[in-house]
Design an enzyme around this catalytic site. Structure first.
Site, mmCIF file in Angstrom:
data_model
loop_
_atom_site.group_PDB
_atom_site.id
_atom_site.type_symbol
_atom_site.label_atom_id
_atom_site.label_comp_id
_atom_site.label_asym_id
_atom_site.label_seq_id
_atom_site.Cartn_x
_atom_site.Cartn_y
_atom_site.Cartn_z
ATOM 1 N N TYR A 8 1.066 -0.948 0.131
ATOM 2 C CA TYR A 8 0.210 0.245 0.300
ATOM 3 C C TYR A 8 1.037 1.090 -0.239
ATOM 4 C CZ TYR A 8 -3.419 3.541 1.638
ATOM 5 O OH TYR A 8 -3.941 4.370 1.373
ATOM 6 N N TRP B 69 1.275 5.779 -1.671
ATOM 7 C CA TRP B 69 1.030 7.168 -2.845
ATOM 8 C C TRP B 69 2.339 7.279 -2.991
ATOM 9 C CZ3 TRP B 69 -2.464 11.130 -3.375
ATOM 10 C CH2 TRP B 69 -3.218 10.795 -2.792
HETATM 11 N N1 MGD Z 1 -2.215 8.650 12.952
HETATM 12 C C1 MGD Z 1 -1.643 8.486 11.501
HETATM 13 N N2 MGD Z 1 -1.443 7.534 10.038
HETATM 14 C C2 MGD Z 1 -1.985 7.612 8.997
HETATM 15 C C3 MGD Z 1 -3.014 8.579 8.068
HETATM 16 C C4 MGD Z 1 -3.831 9.640 9.728
HETATM 17 O O1 MGD Z 1 -4.451 10.569 9.004
HETATM 18 N N3 MGD Z 1 -3.342 9.332 10.897
HETATM 19 N N4 MGD Z 1 -3.607 8.785 7.565
HETATM 20 C C5 MGD Z 1 -3.211 7.113 6.527
HETATM 21 C C6 MGD Z 1 -3.821 7.698 4.912
HETATM 22 S S1 MGD Z 1 -5.274 8.185 4.869
HETATM 23 C C7 MGD Z 1 -2.364 7.149 4.180
HETATM 24 S S2 MGD Z 1 -3.062 7.199 2.506
HETATM 25 C C8 MGD Z 1 -1.121 6.843 4.367
HETATM 26 C C9 MGD Z 1 -0.004 7.620 3.485
HETATM 27 O O2 MGD Z 1 0.573 6.103 4.064
HETATM 28 P P1 MGD Z 1 1.754 6.210 2.273
HETATM 29 O O3 MGD Z 1 1.032 6.512 1.288
HETATM 30 O O4 MGD Z 1 2.312 5.073 2.753
HETATM 31 O O5 MGD Z 1 3.135 7.504 2.677
HETATM 32 P P2 MGD Z 1 4.217 8.088 2.416
HETATM 33 O O6 MGD Z 1 4.480 8.645 2.861
HETATM 34 O O7 MGD Z 1 2.970 8.704 0.854
HETATM 35 O O8 MGD Z 1 5.067 6.834 1.117
HETATM 36 C C10 MGD Z 1 4.741 6.872 0.192
HETATM 37 C C11 MGD Z 1 6.192 6.318 -0.274
HETATM 38 O O9 MGD Z 1 6.529 5.737 -1.414
HETATM 39 C C12 MGD Z 1 7.946 6.247 -1.894
HETATM 40 N N5 MGD Z 1 7.302 6.331 -3.405
HETATM 41 C C13 MGD Z 1 7.359 7.562 -3.947
HETATM 42 N N6 MGD Z 1 7.044 7.464 -4.935
HETATM 43 C C14 MGD Z 1 7.570 6.119 -6.043
HETATM 44 C C15 MGD Z 1 8.682 4.959 -6.684
HETATM 45 O O10 MGD Z 1 7.768 5.996 -8.158
HETATM 46 N N7 MGD Z 1 8.332 4.270 -6.826
HETATM 47 C C16 MGD Z 1 9.017 3.530 -5.416
HETATM 48 N N8 MGD Z 1 9.284 1.955 -5.612
HETATM 49 N N9 MGD Z 1 8.487 4.354 -4.315
HETATM 50 C C17 MGD Z 1 7.653 5.319 -4.420
HETATM 51 C C18 MGD Z 1 8.518 7.252 -1.278
HETATM 52 O O11 MGD Z 1 9.808 7.730 -1.152
HETATM 53 C C19 MGD Z 1 7.386 6.900 0.157
HETATM 54 O O12 MGD Z 1 8.484 6.467 0.706
HETATM 55 O O13 MGD Z 1 -1.088 7.198 6.337
HETATM 56 C C20 MGD Z 1 -1.862 6.461 6.676
HETATM 57 N N10 MGD Z 1 -1.327 7.072 8.425
HETATM 58 N N1 MGD Z 2 -1.510 18.224 2.923
HETATM 59 C C1 MGD Z 2 -1.815 17.229 2.959
HETATM 60 N N2 MGD Z 2 -2.514 17.185 1.634
HETATM 61 C C2 MGD Z 2 -3.201 16.142 1.684
HETATM 62 C C3 MGD Z 2 -2.421 14.488 2.277
HETATM 63 C C4 MGD Z 2 -0.871 14.897 2.987
HETATM 64 O O1 MGD Z 2 -0.445 14.075 3.472
HETATM 65 N N3 MGD Z 2 -0.837 16.275 2.936
HETATM 66 N N4 MGD Z 2 -3.142 13.055 2.593
HETATM 67 C C5 MGD Z 2 -3.782 12.938 1.219
HETATM 68 C C6 MGD Z 2 -5.326 11.439 1.845
HETATM 69 S S1 MGD Z 2 -3.511 10.485 1.065
HETATM 70 C C7 MGD Z 2 -5.602 11.612 2.659
HETATM 71 S S2 MGD Z 2 -6.778 10.018 2.751
HETATM 72 C C8 MGD Z 2 -6.932 12.967 2.788
HETATM 73 C C9 MGD Z 2 -7.711 12.549 4.426
HETATM 74 O O2 MGD Z 2 -8.746 14.036 4.523
HETATM 75 P P1 MGD Z 2 -8.840 13.617 6.252
HETATM 76 O O3 MGD Z 2 -9.311 12.550 6.671
HETATM 77 O O4 MGD Z 2 -10.299 14.699 5.684
HETATM 78 O O5 MGD Z 2 -7.693 14.995 6.222
HETATM 79 P P2 MGD Z 2 -6.882 15.617 7.898
HETATM 80 O O6 MGD Z 2 -6.868 15.828 7.436
HETATM 81 O O7 MGD Z 2 -6.692 13.890 8.772
HETATM 82 O O8 MGD Z 2 -8.862 15.288 8.042
HETATM 83 C C10 MGD Z 2 -9.875 16.611 8.402
HETATM 84 C C11 MGD Z 2 -9.864 17.553 9.444
HETATM 85 O O9 MGD Z 2 -10.880 16.531 10.171
HETATM 86 C C12 MGD Z 2 -11.015 16.763 11.769
HETATM 87 N N5 MGD Z 2 -11.090 15.413 12.756
HETATM 88 C C13 MGD Z 2 -9.942 14.455 12.741
HETATM 89 N N6 MGD Z 2 -11.170 14.124 13.302
HETATM 90 C C14 MGD Z 2 -11.987 14.840 13.877
HETATM 91 C C15 MGD Z 2 -13.368 14.189 14.598
HETATM 92 O O10 MGD Z 2 -13.317 13.179 15.424
HETATM 93 N N7 MGD Z 2 -15.078 15.233 14.491
HETATM 94 C C16 MGD Z 2 -14.489 15.938 13.415
HETATM 95 N N8 MGD Z 2 -15.731 16.665 13.595
HETATM 96 N N9 MGD Z 2 -13.596 16.416 13.009
HETATM 97 C C17 MGD Z 2 -12.198 15.821 12.860
HETATM 98 C C18 MGD Z 2 -9.071 17.413 11.639
HETATM 99 O O11 MGD Z 2 -9.185 18.026 12.990
HETATM 100 C C19 MGD Z 2 -9.087 17.800 10.195
HETATM 101 O O12 MGD Z 2 -8.942 19.441 10.490
HETATM 102 O O13 MGD Z 2 -5.964 14.214 2.437
HETATM 103 C C20 MGD Z 2 -5.397 14.884 1.601
HETATM 104 N N10 MGD Z 2 -4.350 15.425 1.093
HETATM 105 MO MO MO Z 3 -5.774 8.289 2.269
#
Ligand code: MGD
Ligand code: MGD
Ligand code: MO
Length: 760
Positions: free
Chosen positions: A107, A109
């Site tokens: 998994y 991005w």
């Molecule tokens: N506590 C907490 N944890 C969370 C979340 C949260 O809200 N709170 N959010 C979750 C969510 S929504 C998500 S989507 C995940 C994200 O989790 P990830 O998608 O695993 O996070 P990234 O840091 O984007 O990791 C992408 C990795 O791929 C590598 N990469 C980029 N391009 C390439 C490529 O072309 N080839 C190869 N081989 N590698 C590449 C980058 O260097 C990087 O290390 O995290 C989750 N974790």
């Molecule tokens: N710059 C940047 N943008 C991103 C990403 C990134 O890593 N960096 N990640 C991308 C990815 S993979 C994803 S999945 C999306 C995620 O998108 P979201 O899940 O919507 O993003 P978050 O920033 O985790 O949370 C959004 C808001 O919800 C609020 N929140 C958290 N818990 C609660 C709750 O219990 N109740 C209420 N009412 N609010 C709450 C948080 O404080 C935050 O302000 O964002 C994407 N966009």
């Molecule tokens: Mo995500």
């Protein structure tokens, strides 16, 4: 014009005094600064330069000293040796344990480009060698992806169908956001962003007189450049608040009975629950106030406004990355159904404006190119966030979406394009689980925490080192991403790495079909060109596309109103649910008999939140939202991400009263802790978070100090719980996390997150 593309935008490639220079895409009204620093020396210093093998693994073979993963050095080897070793190890594991012993979920991005998309490449490769254990759903939307198809439509369909921003400005009167519309998150879209539109969309709505209410533990996630009413909400309390709103609407007789009868099923069952007829507890605003902390008068006043205006209800994805994460989403749909405005311009619900740039674009729904992945011969899979459970409990049963399954016994993990030591919760537990497999192979560009913990690390190129087609549906652009720099060190494209391994494994032809990378790009482009032509969108040939660099598709824009066809005629345009209607109660889900996700939306006390017993020891609810200055852990060593840190550590935001109570002041290094872990962070005191809540954004590279047991950089997943959202979805619950904050107990050490390992 030459471009390089990434999830955070399109960048123009020019020539500076010291080499190539990136500038924002000139047609982007609100470009993201994140990607401007992709060439920064600080980042380059963390690149993987040569294939590297962990010392013990190289000396003693698979399974040697797994406890040393992440703690010992590597030996650099030639590409030929590395790819031979990987091919031989895949062969060994397949013969000894079968392909069910290979986890290739992988998994993450990775690249925005569609051909060099690492997930597609690894899945195609592993299918050619007999299959792999896959994952389902995402960390983003674990609970929602499973729930929503039962009750409305798949998340993918809904995301594509959001009512467009201009329609909102024209028709919406009241925008009620649970968790804001975080423009920081809309810097990004999977597959790339064309023109960043969210800030302008919100501004236009505010100028048109739309009223905004933000129900959220933090105030700074909804900025319209106009007034926003902030209703501080105890994290995890949203479902209670929504039930309180629903009760008040029902009490006033303001629910749309005709809509509920014509377009929904299950209303009577839910009505009995709402009023307390079925369980003895009326879900009054007073009842809700005790749970969510919002005074009953405020809830009643908002309910009256919602019932009298064209109202859009928006729910952030974060709400479902929590204990019982299905409930706030199911309740959002139910509340919108009661208002009866689903399918009307400017009314209904959104899931979620702002989570990515895509939601609310008027751009045409066209299918971008994708590498065919072949067929996976292995049936075993896991819900994505159950990886540590799988590794720790092979053979144990688990439930998922009503089915009974068993965790496979994994001997080999193969990862390309994701960072599990960023994304998983309770990383100390994952570190233990990570010792189970005999071999871990990782393709990485950077020495991330996951690369440090692998046995074989193969250096991959970045998007800046290769040609690709970048197109995310709904972004309105088709872009040719071209190489900006030579591959760093000996880095190869993921595709080329897999091709070489496939050659050693005797399946090169099956993997490549005789095509070079360039042939594949042309082939994928031509397939797309033919399918778009059938939909009336003509593209130039591939060479002309490369020459043009970018093709603007906005002439094909079609402003949308979500679910309008369904509303107009539910029989002619039924939903893909069992009843064809919105399921306020679902017989299917009820039939699963899952105690923590019954057949209609309900209030279920979160396991971990301010109302739990553990809050007496850990009184602060920690939110770990998406970082404003990077994408997850990507580009964390860049100057732009570093500029947001406090003394080199990730900032943790705390209300002034909470800081004063603890004798902590702004700028101090603090220790954040609970029973699962301890981490250091830099304190930021701010009235933007409500009392009792702290915010530590994700993505600081994980730096666990084995001597003290302290994570030194501010990674919230040192503290979060690895607990499923429910037996329905098994989603992650990162947001349901209690902590306490104090001055550091041990002497503070500088973090080493960006330091590559030692090489022999
Ligand atoms: N506590 C907490 N944890 C969370 C979340 C949260 O809200 N709170 N959010 C979750 C969510 S929504 C998500 S989507 C995940 C994200 O989790 P990830 O998608 O695993 O996070 P990234 O840091 O984007 O990791 C992408 C990795 O791929 C590598 N990469 C980029 N391009 C390439 C490529 O072309 N080839 C190869 N081989 N590698 C590449 C980058 O260097 C990087 O290390 O995290 C989750 N974790
Ligand atoms: N710059 C940047 N943008 C991103 C990403 C990134 O890593 N960096 N990640 C991308 C990815 S993979 C994803 S999945 C999306 C995620 O998108 P979201 O899940 O919507 O993003 P978050 O920033 O985790 O949370 C959004 C808001 O919800 C609020 N929140 C958290 N818990 C609660 C709750 O219990 N109740 C209420 N009412 N609010 C709450 C948080 O404080 C935050 O302000 O964002 C994407 N966009
Ligand atoms: Mo995500």
């Amino acid at each position: 014009m030459r471009y390089t593309t990434a999830h955070w935008g399109i960048y123009e490639v020019g020539q500076g005094a010291k080499g190539p220079r990136l500038t924002p895409f000139r047609d982007d009204p609100d470009p993201s600064p994140i990607g401007l620093h992709q060439l920064a020396p600080e980042l380059m210093a963390t690149r993987v330069r040569r294939p590297a093998i962990r010392r013990s693994w190289l000396e003693d073979g698979p399974g040697a000293h797994p406890e040393r993963r992440g703690r010992e050095g590597f030996a650099e080897v030639s590409w030929d040796e590395a790819t031979r070793l990987v091919a031989a190890e895949i062969d060994r594991v397949r013969k000894a344990h079968g392909n069910e012993a290979i986890f290739g979920g992988s998994y993450g991005w990775a690249s925005a480009g569609r051909f060099h998309h690492a997930q597609s490449q690894i899945h195609r490769f592993l299918n050619t060698v007999g299959g792999y254990v896959a994952h389902r759903d995402s960390y983003s939307l674990g609970a929602a992806r499973v729930l929503m198809p039962h009750i409305v439509a798949s998340m993918d369909e809904l995301m594509k169908d959001h009512t467009s921003w201009p329609v909102l400005a024209d028709h919406c009167e009241l925008f009620v956001a649970f968790g804001g519309v975080p423009a920081k998150n809309a810097q990004i879209a999977a597959g790339g962003v064309g023109r960043h539109q969210v800030r302008a969309g919100l501004r236009a709505m505010a100028q048109a007189g739309v009223e905004f209410v933000n129900i959220s533990p933090v105030a700074d996630n909804l900025d319209t450049s106009g007034p926003v009413e902030w209703i501080p909400m105890r994290p995890g309390g949203d479902t209670a608040m929504m039930l309180g709103l629903a009760f008040a609407i029902h009490e006033a007789g303001a629910h749309d009975v005709a809509f509920l009868e014509r377009c929904c099923v299950g209303w009577p069952l839910f009505e009995a629950y709402l009023t307390g007829r079925s369980d003895g507890t009326p879900k009054t605003p007073e009842w809700a106030a005790a749970l969510c902390g919002v005074p009953a008068e405020r809830t009643r006043a908002l309910a009256a406004r919602m019932a009298s205006k064209r109202t859009m209800i928006n729910v952030a994805w974060a709400l479902q990355r929590a204990d019982h994460g299905e409930q706030p989403f199911w309740m959002t749909v139910t509340l919108a159904a009661m208002l009866g405005q689903i399918g009307l311009p400017g009314g209904g619900f959104g899931v979620c404006y702002g989570a990515e740039n895509t939601m609310g674009t008027p751009h045409a729904k066209l299918r971008g190119p994708s590498l065919p992945q072949g067929r996976n011969a292995v049936r075993a899979f896991i819900p994505v966030a159950r990886i540590a459970d799988m590794l720790l409990n092979p053979g144990a049963p688990f439930r998922y979406n009503g089915g009974d399954h068993v965790y496979p016994d994994i001997r080999l993990i193969y990862w390309a394009g994701g960072n599990p030591f960023h994304h998983h919760q309770d990383l100390a537990r994952l570190d233990k689980a990570w010792q189970k497999p005999e071999t871990i192979v990782v393709h990485e560009q950077f020495w991330t925490a996951a690369a440090h913990r692998a046995d074989i690390v193969l250096p991959a190129t970045t998007a800046m080192e290769r040609t690709d087609i970048s197109y995310a549906t709904l972004e309105g652009m088709l872009v040719a991403s071209t190489p900006v720099i030579e591959p760093v060190g000996e880095a190869l494209d993921d595709h080329e790495i897999f091709r070489r391994i496939a050659a050693h494994s005797g399946c090169e032809e099956a993997f490549t079909e005789g095509r070079s990378a360039d042939d594949w790009l042309r082939h994928l482009y031509d397939v797309m060109r033919r399918s778009w032509s059938a939909e009336g969108v003509e593209l130039p040939d591939f060479d002309a596309f490369l020459e043009a660099g970018a093709i603007d598709l906005s002439a094909h824009d079609t402003p949308r109103v979500m679910l309008s066809a369904f509303r107009a005629d539910p029989d002619a345009a039924p939903l893909p649910t069992p009843s064809g209607k919105i399921e306020i109660a679902s017989d299917t889900i009820a039939g699963f008999g899952i105690p923590d996700c019954p057949g209609h939306p309900v209030w279920l006390e979160p396991v971990e939140w301010a109302g739990a017993e553990a809050a007496s020891r850990y009184p602060l609810h920690m939110l770990s939202d998406q970082p404003a200055r990077r994408l997850h852990s990507q580009l964390d060593p860049s100057p732009y991400s570093l500029a947001g840190k406090v003394d080199g550590r990730e900032p943790i935001c705390m209300h002034p009263q909470d800081a004063a109570d603890r004798g902590l002041s702004d700028g101090a290094t603090v220790e954040v802790f609970n029973d699962r872990g301890r981490c250091l962070a830099g304190l930021r005191v701010s009235g933007d978070v409500m009392p009792g809540v702290v915010r530590l954004s994700t993505g600081a590279w994980y730096d666990y100090d084995a001597e003290t047991g302290v994570e030194r950089h501010g990674n919230p997943n040192a503290l979060t719980a690895d607990r499923p959202s429910s037996g329905l979805s098994q989603g992650c619950t990162a947001q349901s996390c209690l902590v306490e904050v104090r001055a550091p107990v041990d002497p503070v050490k500088a973090h080493r997150a960006f330091v590559p390992p030692a090489f022999a």
